[in-house]
Design a protein around this motif. Sequence first.
Motif, PDB file in Angstrom:
ATOM      1  N   GLY A   1       0.813  -1.213   0.000  1.00  0.00           N
ATOM      2  CA  GLY A   1       0.000   0.000   0.000  1.00  0.00           C
ATOM      3  C   GLY A   1       0.846   1.262   0.000  1.00  0.00           C
ATOM      4  N   THR A   2       2.064   1.143   0.482  1.00  0.00           N
ATOM      5  CA  THR A   2       2.947   2.315   0.522  1.00  0.00           C
ATOM      6  C   THR A   2       3.794   2.426  -0.739  1.00  0.00           C
ATOM      7  OG1 THR A   2       4.849   1.198   1.532  1.00  0.00           O
ATOM      8  CG2 THR A   2       3.130   1.950   3.014  1.00  0.00           C
ATOM      9  N   GLY A   3       3.674   1.425  -1.636  1.00  0.00           N
ATOM     10  CA  GLY A   3       4.427   1.487  -2.879  1.00  0.00           C
ATOM     11  C   GLY A   3       5.004   0.131  -3.259  1.00  0.00           C
ATOM     12  N   PRO A   4       5.432  -0.009  -4.508  1.00  0.00           N
ATOM     13  CA  PRO A   4       5.957  -1.273  -5.034  1.00  0.00           C
ATOM     14  C   PRO A   4       7.186  -1.732  -4.266  1.00  0.00           C
ATOM     15  CG  PRO A   4       5.551   0.302  -6.811  1.00  0.00           C
ATOM     16  CD  PRO A   4       5.410   1.059  -5.528  1.00  0.00           C
ATOM     17  N   ALA A   5       7.439  -3.031  -4.342  1.00  0.00           N
ATOM     18  CA  ALA A   5       8.607  -3.584  -3.679  1.00  0.00           C
ATOM     19  C   ALA A   5       8.988  -4.897  -4.341  1.00  0.00           C
ATOM     20  CB  ALA A   5       8.309  -3.809  -2.204  1.00  0.00           C
ATOM     21  N   SER A   6      10.241  -5.287  -4.157  1.00  0.00           N
ATOM     22  CA  SER A   6      10.712  -6.561  -4.693  1.00  0.00           C
ATOM     23  C   SER A   6      10.307  -7.686  -3.755  1.00  0.00           C
ATOM     24  CB  SER A   6      12.228  -6.540  -4.829  1.00  0.00           C
ATOM     25  OG  SER A   6      12.813  -6.588  -3.545  1.00  0.00           O
ATOM     26  N   ILE A   7      10.375  -8.898  -4.288  1.00  0.00           N
ATOM     27  CA  ILE A   7      10.050 -10.074  -3.494  1.00  0.00           C
ATOM     28  C   ILE A   7      10.879 -10.127  -2.212  1.00  0.00           C
ATOM     29  CG2 ILE A   7      10.081 -12.581  -3.444  1.00  0.00           C
ATOM     30  CD1 ILE A   7       8.122 -11.908  -5.428  1.00  0.00           C
ATOM     31  N   SER A   8      12.172  -9.981  -2.349  1.00  0.00           N
ATOM     32  CA  SER A   8      13.025 -10.170  -1.156  1.00  0.00           C
ATOM     33  C   SER A   8      12.840  -9.029  -0.162  1.00  0.00           C
ATOM     34  CB  SER A   8      14.493 -10.347  -1.542  1.00  0.00           C
ATOM     35  OG  SER A   8      14.844  -9.551  -2.634  1.00  0.00           O
ATOM     36  N   ASP A   9      12.585  -7.839  -0.650  1.00  0.00           N
ATOM     37  CA  ASP A   9      12.235  -6.749   0.268  1.00  0.00           C
ATOM     38  C   ASP A   9      10.986  -7.115   1.057  1.00  0.00           C
ATOM     39  OD1 ASP A   9      14.308  -5.139  -0.362  1.00  0.00           O
ATOM     40  OD2 ASP A   9      13.140  -3.613  -1.415  1.00  0.00           O
ATOM     41  N   LEU A  10      10.001  -7.575   0.338  1.00  0.00           N
ATOM     42  CA  LEU A  10       8.739  -7.935   0.980  1.00  0.00           C
ATOM     43  C   LEU A  10       8.933  -9.062   1.982  1.00  0.00           C
ATOM     44  CD1 LEU A  10       6.310  -7.876  -2.079  1.00  0.00           C
ATOM     45  CD2 LEU A  10       6.292  -6.326  -0.113  1.00  0.00           C
ATOM     46  N   ALA A  11       9.791 -10.000   1.618  1.00  0.00           N
ATOM     47  CA  ALA A  11       9.946 -11.199   2.438  1.00  0.00           C
ATOM     48  C   ALA A  11      10.705 -10.918   3.733  1.00  0.00           C
ATOM     49  CB  ALA A  11      10.668 -12.274   1.640  1.00  0.00           C
TER      50      ALA A  11
ATOM     51  N   PRO B   1      10.692  -9.078   6.441  1.00  0.00           N
ATOM     52  CA  PRO B   1      10.127  -9.076   7.804  1.00  0.00           C
ATOM     53  C   PRO B   1       9.630 -10.440   8.268  1.00  0.00           C
ATOM     54  CG  PRO B   1       9.117  -7.381   6.426  1.00  0.00           C
ATOM     55  CD  PRO B   1       9.894  -8.277   5.526  1.00  0.00           C
ATOM     56  N   PHE B   2       9.517 -11.406   7.370  1.00  0.00           N
ATOM     57  CA  PHE B   2       8.872 -12.662   7.743  1.00  0.00           C
ATOM     58  C   PHE B   2       9.879 -13.761   7.989  1.00  0.00           C
ATOM     59  CE2 PHE B   2       5.947 -10.180   5.189  1.00  0.00           C
ATOM     60  CZ  PHE B   2       4.878 -10.110   6.050  1.00  0.00           C
ATOM     61  N   ASP B   3       9.634 -14.490   9.054  1.00  0.00           N
ATOM     62  CA  ASP B   3      10.496 -15.604   9.414  1.00  0.00           C
ATOM     63  C   ASP B   3       9.996 -16.837   8.677  1.00  0.00           C
ATOM     64  OD1 ASP B   3      12.372 -17.131  10.633  1.00  0.00           O
ATOM     65  OD2 ASP B   3      11.235 -17.414  12.485  1.00  0.00           O
ATOM     66  N   MET B   4      10.317 -16.896   7.419  1.00  0.00           N
ATOM     67  CA  MET B   4       9.715 -17.912   6.570  1.00  0.00           C
ATOM     68  C   MET B   4      10.661 -18.160   5.394  1.00  0.00           C
ATOM     69  SD  MET B   4       6.053 -17.550   4.630  1.00  0.00           S
ATOM     70  CE  MET B   4       5.153 -17.091   6.096  1.00  0.00           C
ATOM     71  N   ALA B   5      10.761 -19.405   4.979  1.00  0.00           N
ATOM     72  CA  ALA B   5      11.617 -19.706   3.826  1.00  0.00           C
ATOM     73  C   ALA B   5      11.069 -19.011   2.583  1.00  0.00           C
ATOM     74  CB  ALA B   5      11.667 -21.216   3.612  1.00  0.00           C
ATOM     75  N   LEU B   6      11.952 -18.607   1.715  1.00  0.00           N
ATOM     76  CA  LEU B   6      11.535 -17.869   0.527  1.00  0.00           C
ATOM     77  C   LEU B   6      10.469 -18.596  -0.298  1.00  0.00           C
ATOM     78  CD1 LEU B   6      13.683 -16.056  -2.098  1.00  0.00           C
ATOM     79  CD2 LEU B   6      11.705 -15.298  -0.810  1.00  0.00           C
ATOM     80  N   PRO B   7      10.664 -19.880  -0.585  1.00  0.00           N
ATOM     81  CA  PRO B   7       9.646 -20.562  -1.389  1.00  0.00           C
ATOM     82  C   PRO B   7       8.257 -20.499  -0.749  1.00  0.00           C
ATOM     83  CG  PRO B   7      11.641 -21.867  -1.327  1.00  0.00           C
ATOM     84  CD  PRO B   7      11.828 -20.745  -0.340  1.00  0.00           C
TER      85      PRO B   7
ATOM     86  N   PHE C   1       7.185 -18.111   1.180  1.00  0.00           N
ATOM     87  CA  PHE C   1       6.724 -16.745   0.988  1.00  0.00           C
ATOM     88  C   PHE C   1       6.235 -16.519  -0.438  1.00  0.00           C
ATOM     89  CE2 PHE C   1       7.331 -12.241   0.064  1.00  0.00           C
ATOM     90  CZ  PHE C   1       6.585 -11.700   1.088  1.00  0.00           C
ATOM     91  N   MET C   2       6.988 -17.073  -1.377  1.00  0.00           N
ATOM     92  CA  MET C   2       6.621 -16.939  -2.791  1.00  0.00           C
ATOM     93  C   MET C   2       5.211 -17.450  -3.066  1.00  0.00           C
ATOM     94  SD  MET C   2       8.885 -15.650  -4.927  1.00  0.00           S
ATOM     95  CE  MET C   2       8.257 -16.423  -6.420  1.00  0.00           C
TER      96      MET C   2
END
Lengths: 115, 115
Positions: B28-38, B40-46, B48-49
Amino acid sequence: MDYYSHQLDSIFLALADPTRRAVIGRLGTGPASISDLAKPFDMALPSFMKHIRLLEETGLVETRKQGRVRTCTLEKKRFALVDGWLSAQRAIWEARTDRLEAFVTATQSKEEKSR
Amino acid sequence: MDYYSHQLDSIFLALADPTRRAVIGRLGTGPASISDLAKPFDMALPSFMKHIRLLEETGLVETRKQGRVRTCTLEKKRFALVDGWLSAQRAIWEARTDRLEAFVTATQSKEEKSR
DNA sequence: AAAACACTTAGCCATTGCGCTAACTATCAT
DNA sequence: ATGATAGTTAGCGCAATGGCTAAGTGTTTT
């Protein structure tokens, strides 16, 4: 902030099913019994009951049993949580739009102002 | 009417997860990349994807890949479906309230103003 | 008292949701 | 060309969802 999280989880989950949304629509016109509610659906009663129970657990519907009939009513206040979340999102967008507008306005302030 | 059903299913389902709602909030505050988005989360990338892909499939988020970076943007229009459903429900309630008011008004019309 | 009614409980089953690891591909930086 | 970076693919596992049938409980009706 995070307190609402679980409630939103369950409310959105409850709304993510067409049967349950239809029940909500029906209950919007007034209370009804389980079997009245179930009538339009081609589904075994126990299956349908699960939907009702889920709706009750999320607080979107309240039920009361008198004799052998259980009457369901819609808990309209509950929808405020959804509204709240939606408008919180919009608030975020607006904040950004404001900043963007400020930027755009500043950037083009040399040339134009109409429209 | 029923055409929207499946879309509402998937949108509400998408919103029924705290990770995805958080992503929406962030976007909501603007576009972001996957890894930027990921981050804050304690979660494996796949894992999150999968959330991102689901958000994309429901149309709430759009993504574009340039080079090795995939950028996500929020599709704000999409929320109109939720709004639409909510206000449709409210319309149902209002209709009933109107009827109820008509009844109350008629019943007590001996003492109170018209409408 | 018997039958009909309105749920309710219990348990089965297939599918989906949401997390993981391991290994792979395609940039970009040095 | 090596290595780091940013995703991506494949596949596993567990719990929850959404449907079913069969059988049971408690209320009304006849």
